[in-house]
Design a protein around this motif. Structure first.
Motif, mmCIF file in Angstrom:
data_model
loop_
_atom_site.group_PDB
_atom_site.id
_atom_site.type_symbol
_atom_site.label_atom_id
_atom_site.label_comp_id
_atom_site.label_asym_id
_atom_site.label_seq_id
_atom_site.Cartn_x
_atom_site.Cartn_y
_atom_site.Cartn_z
ATOM 1 N N GLN A 98 6.185 5.595 -23.415
ATOM 2 C CA GLN A 98 7.240 6.670 -22.951
ATOM 3 C C GLN A 98 8.637 6.289 -23.136
ATOM 4 N N ARG A 99 9.035 5.158 -22.827
ATOM 5 C CA ARG A 99 10.294 4.792 -22.903
ATOM 6 C C ARG A 99 10.708 4.734 -24.282
ATOM 7 N N HIS A 105 3.439 5.113 -10.127
ATOM 8 C CA HIS A 105 3.137 6.223 -11.213
ATOM 9 C C HIS A 105 4.239 6.660 -11.935
ATOM 10 N N PHE A 106 5.360 6.780 -11.069
ATOM 11 C CA PHE A 106 6.597 7.157 -11.638
ATOM 12 C C PHE A 106 7.513 6.547 -12.376
ATOM 13 N N ILE A 107 7.042 5.233 -12.675
ATOM 14 C CA ILE A 107 7.785 4.240 -13.623
ATOM 15 C C ILE A 107 7.127 4.617 -14.914
ATOM 16 N N LEU A 160 0.994 -1.161 0.003
ATOM 17 C CA LEU A 160 0.011 0.030 0.065
ATOM 18 C C LEU A 160 0.831 1.408 0.209
ATOM 19 N N ALA A 161 1.848 1.486 0.723
ATOM 20 C CA ALA A 161 2.921 2.270 0.723
ATOM 21 C C ALA A 161 3.521 2.614 -0.729
ATOM 22 N N LEU A 162 3.943 1.600 -1.118
ATOM 23 C CA LEU A 162 4.679 1.539 -2.472
ATOM 24 C C LEU A 162 3.899 1.624 -3.494
#
Length: 152
Positions: free
Chosen positions: A28-29, A21-23, A14-16
């Motif tokens: 995008q890559r 969303h930042f990956i 839950l914390a991670l």
């Protein structure tokens, strides 16, 4: 005991979760790789609107997805460069604004190019980055020829 481990694992997950969303996504890559390839091979990449006078349907269809790949024009030119823009629609190139003939190098651009333009500092194309590195290489070659034509 195992319930405690499951609870700890759930809290960590839950914390991670917001960090995912930042990956960058696969798309995008891929786009970052294309833009890096362009930069390494002498092109610059900018967000620009399609030239004024483009077909409204073209502008609406490509809103937010059009990128400009350009080549800087060397300062060592004999005459000033006349600004111009051309769009590709209905299987042919046409000028936008003032009637200007389509430059010979522009006619050799791939069909996924939406428009091309030239101004005092650069010449380039507007497209949606759909053909990968092969498309960028073709664009680079056309822009090299066009720049040479403009400075001679």
């Amino acid at each position: 005991m195992t319930l405690t481990y499951l609870l700890i694992l759930f809290v960590i997950a839950l914390a991670l979760a917001p960090l995912t969303h930042f990956i960058p996504s696969k798309r995008q890559r891929r786009i970052a790789g294309l833009r890096e390839y362009a930069a390494v091979h002498g092109l610059f990449v900018e967000f620009r609107d399609l030239p004024k006078g483009s077909a409204p349907s073209l502008a609406r269809a490509s809103r937010g997805h059009v990128i400009y790949y350009g080549k800087r024009i060397a300062a060592r030119r004999e005459r000033p460069v006349a600004a111009g823009a051309w769009i590709y629609e209905q299987d042919s190139w046409r000028s936008v604004g003032s009637r200007q003939p389509v430059p010979q190098p522009v006619q050799g651009l791939p069909t996924d190019i939406l428009a091309a333009s030239v101004d005092a500092g650069s010449c380039g194309v507007y497209w949606t980055e759909s053909s990968g590195e092969v498309g960028i290489e073709h664009i680079r070659q056309v822009l090299e020829c066009w720049c040479e034509e403009l400075i001679s």
